[in-house]
Design a protein around this motif. Structure first.
Motif, PDB file in Angstrom:
ATOM      1  N   SER A 183       0.828  -1.202   0.000  1.00 43.58           N
ATOM      2  CA  SER A 183       0.000   0.000   0.000  1.00 43.58           C
ATOM      3  C   SER A 183       0.864   1.255   0.000  1.00 43.58           C
ATOM      4  N   LEU A 184       1.986   1.220   0.716  1.00 48.20           N
ATOM      5  CA  LEU A 184       2.895   2.350   0.772  1.00 48.20           C
ATOM      6  C   LEU A 184       3.512   2.614  -0.601  1.00 48.20           C
ATOM      7  N   ASP A 185       3.923   1.554  -1.277  1.00 43.43           N
ATOM      8  CA  ASP A 185       4.484   1.710  -2.622  1.00 43.43           C
ATOM      9  C   ASP A 185       3.464   2.336  -3.569  1.00 43.43           C
ATOM     10  N   TYR A 186       2.220   1.926  -3.437  1.00 46.14           N
ATOM     11  CA  TYR A 186       1.151   2.484  -4.258  1.00 46.14           C
ATOM     12  C   TYR A 186       1.027   3.989  -4.017  1.00 46.14           C
ATOM     13  N   LEU A 187       1.040   4.386  -2.737  1.00 42.65           N
ATOM     14  CA  LEU A 187       0.904   5.805  -2.410  1.00 42.65           C
ATOM     15  C   LEU A 187       2.100   6.614  -2.901  1.00 42.65           C
ATOM     16  N   LEU A 188       3.300   6.033  -2.812  1.00 46.72           N
ATOM     17  CA  LEU A 188       4.483   6.733  -3.320  1.00 46.72           C
ATOM     18  C   LEU A 188       4.386   6.919  -4.833  1.00 46.72           C
ATOM     19  N   ASP A 189       3.928   5.887  -5.528  1.00 46.03           N
ATOM     20  CA  ASP A 189       3.741   6.002  -6.981  1.00 46.03           C
ATOM     21  C   ASP A 189       2.752   7.117  -7.312  1.00 46.03           C
ATOM     22  N   ALA A 230       7.633  12.900  -0.658  1.00 47.04           N
ATOM     23  CA  ALA A 230       6.954  11.735  -0.081  1.00 47.04           C
ATOM     24  C   ALA A 230       7.962  10.650   0.309  1.00 47.04           C
ATOM     25  N   GLU A 231       8.972  10.422  -0.543  1.00 47.04           N
ATOM     26  CA  GLU A 231       9.999   9.422  -0.239  1.00 47.04           C
ATOM     27  C   GLU A 231      10.786   9.812   1.014  1.00 47.04           C
ATOM     28  N   ALA A 232      11.093  11.110   1.133  1.00 46.02           N
ATOM     29  CA  ALA A 232      11.825  11.579   2.315  1.00 46.02           C
ATOM     30  C   ALA A 232      10.982  11.417   3.581  1.00 46.02           C
ATOM     31  N   MET A 233       9.680  11.674   3.488  1.00 45.80           N
ATOM     32  CA  MET A 233       8.798  11.505   4.647  1.00 45.80           C
ATOM     33  C   MET A 233       8.744  10.040   5.076  1.00 45.80           C
ATOM     34  N   VAL A 234       8.650   9.150   4.117  1.00 43.37           N
ATOM     35  CA  VAL A 234       8.591   7.720   4.419  1.00 43.37           C
ATOM     36  C   VAL A 234       9.916   7.260   5.031  1.00 43.37           C
ATOM     37  N   ALA A 235      11.029   7.729   4.465  1.00 41.69           N
ATOM     38  CA  ALA A 235      12.345   7.316   4.968  1.00 41.69           C
ATOM     39  C   ALA A 235      12.563   7.764   6.410  1.00 41.69           C
ATOM     40  N   SER A 236      11.966   8.889   6.793  1.00 43.22           N
ATOM     41  CA  SER A 236      12.203   9.396   8.151  1.00 43.22           C
ATOM     42  C   SER A 236      11.181   8.894   9.165  1.00 43.22           C
ATOM     43  N   ALA A 237      10.107   8.218   8.698  1.00 40.06           N
ATOM     44  CA  ALA A 237       9.040   7.888   9.641  1.00 40.06           C
ATOM     45  C   ALA A 237       8.632   6.429   9.698  1.00 40.06           C
ATOM     46  N   VAL A 238       8.817   5.660   8.667  1.00 43.19           N
ATOM     47  CA  VAL A 238       8.307   4.285   8.679  1.00 43.19           C
ATOM     48  C   VAL A 238       9.385   3.310   8.261  1.00 43.19           C
ATOM     49  N   PRO A 239       9.229   2.020   8.568  1.00 42.27           N
ATOM     50  CA  PRO A 239      10.186   0.998   8.177  1.00 42.27           C
ATOM     51  C   PRO A 239      10.329   0.911   6.665  1.00 42.27           C
ATOM     52  N   SER A 240      11.510   0.507   6.208  1.00 42.76           N
ATOM     53  CA  SER A 240      11.736   0.336   4.771  1.00 42.76           C
ATOM     54  C   SER A 240      11.175  -0.987   4.307  1.00 42.76           C
ATOM     55  N   ALA A 241      11.168  -1.205   3.018  1.00 39.46           N
ATOM     56  CA  ALA A 241      10.625  -2.432   2.434  1.00 39.46           C
ATOM     57  C   ALA A 241      11.399  -3.658   2.858  1.00 39.46           C
ATOM     58  N   HIS A 242      12.637  -3.482   3.273  1.00 44.78           N
ATOM     59  CA  HIS A 242      13.462  -4.637   3.630  1.00 44.78           C
ATOM     60  C   HIS A 242      13.384  -4.975   5.108  1.00 44.78           C
ATOM     61  N   GLY A 243      12.476  -4.325   5.830  1.00 41.49           N
ATOM     62  CA  GLY A 243      12.303  -4.655   7.246  1.00 41.49           C
ATOM     63  C   GLY A 243      13.239  -3.905   8.156  1.00 41.49           C
ATOM     64  N   SER A 244      14.127  -3.069   7.604  1.00 36.99           N
ATOM     65  CA  SER A 244      14.986  -2.257   8.460  1.00 36.99           C
ATOM     66  C   SER A 244      14.296  -0.917   8.674  1.00 36.99           C
ATOM     67  N   TYR A 245      14.817  -0.115   9.578  1.00 39.48           N
ATOM     68  CA  TYR A 245      14.225   1.184   9.789  1.00 39.48           C
ATOM     69  C   TYR A 245      15.298   2.174  10.163  1.00 39.48           C
ATOM     70  N   MET A 246      14.978   3.444   9.919  1.00 34.06           N
ATOM     71  CA  MET A 246      15.952   4.497  10.110  1.00 34.06           C
ATOM     72  C   MET A 246      16.205   4.753  11.586  1.00 34.06           C
ATOM     73  N   ALA A 247      17.322   5.398  11.876  1.00 36.93           N
ATOM     74  CA  ALA A 247      17.694   5.668  13.274  1.00 36.93           C
ATOM     75  C   ALA A 247      16.646   6.511  13.973  1.00 36.93           C
ATOM     76  N   CYS A 248      15.968   7.397  13.250  1.00 32.02           N
ATOM     77  CA  CYS A 248      15.007   8.272  13.903  1.00 32.02           C
ATOM     78  C   CYS A 248      13.768   7.516  14.340  1.00 32.02           C
ATOM     79  N   CYS A 249      13.617   6.300  13.923  1.00 33.64           N
ATOM     80  CA  CYS A 249      12.430   5.523  14.290  1.00 33.64           C
ATOM     81  C   CYS A 249      12.611   4.777  15.584  1.00 33.64           C
TER      82      CYS A 249
END
Length: 196
Positions: free
Chosen positions: A157-163, A176-195
């Motif tokens: 669903s996230l990929d759909y919204l980014l598209d 939108a990509e920057a917002m996702v990178a700073s707030a939610v887990p990535s597609a590979h199951g990892s997440y950014m330090a700010c999370c």
């Protein structure tokens, strides 16, 4: 015990009839000040109807020494409220964000928090997540909530919204990509330090 009910209630009636009956007060503070004086000057000096002894004197000489200190916390003190799980798999509480298992996305859960801890329950009141309270603007993420087959649905669903954001324009897609990178887990199951 049930047999003590009448004795307890008689003390309440005594206070209502003797201290408060026929009186009015300009504020709660004024009433409390009056009752403080009434307790020490009237209630504690009276001769008790059953024991035939002065109430305050018996308390100070006999009962006070038998009292044990109160425990640090008699009852848990907490607040609770319903929360809806956002599409990113988090609930918001006091401007901080907490992960829940992804199968609850879009559903309502029950949050119960105290001074340091947040517990999240499903509608059957079964605990589904526990987090230390986070500062406003921070994310608290349980790694178990990231590595789940249900996460695929969320990510899809996230990929759909980014598209959709990219279709609006290059800058919108980048934002939108920057917002996702700073707030939610990535597609590979990892997440950014700010999370964290």
């Amino acid at each position: 015990m049930p047999r003590h009910k009448g004795k307890i209630e008689s003390g309440i009636h005594y206070g209502q009839d003797n201290a408060l009956k026929g009186r009015s007060f300009e504020s709660l503070c004024a009433e409390n000040l009056f009752l403080l004086d009434w307790e020490s000057g009237v209630a504690d000096t009276r001769i008790h109807g059953t024991t035939r002894q002065q109430v305050g004197k018996v308390f100070n000489e006999v009962e006070r020494s038998k009292l044990l200190p109160l425990p640090a916390s008699i009852l848990p003190v907490f607040e609770e409220a319903p929360r809806t799980v956002h599409r990113d798999g988090y609930i918001e509480l006091q401007r901080a964000y907490y992960s829940v298992p992804p199968e609850y996305v879009g559903r309502q859960v029950w949050a119960r928090w105290e001074s340091r801890l947040l517990r999240i329950f499903n509608q059957c009141r079964e605990a589904i997540a526990v987090h230390a309270l986070a500062e406003p603007g921070k994310f608290a993420t349980d790694p178990n909530h990231l590595h789940s087959p249900h996460r695929y649905v969320i990510q899809h669903s996230l990929d759909y919204l980014l598209d959709r954001a990219r279709l609006i324009g290059t800058h919108t897609g980048s934002w939108a990509e920057a917002m996702v990178a700073s707030a939610v887990p990535s597609a590979h199951g990892s997440y950014m330090a700010c999370c964290h």
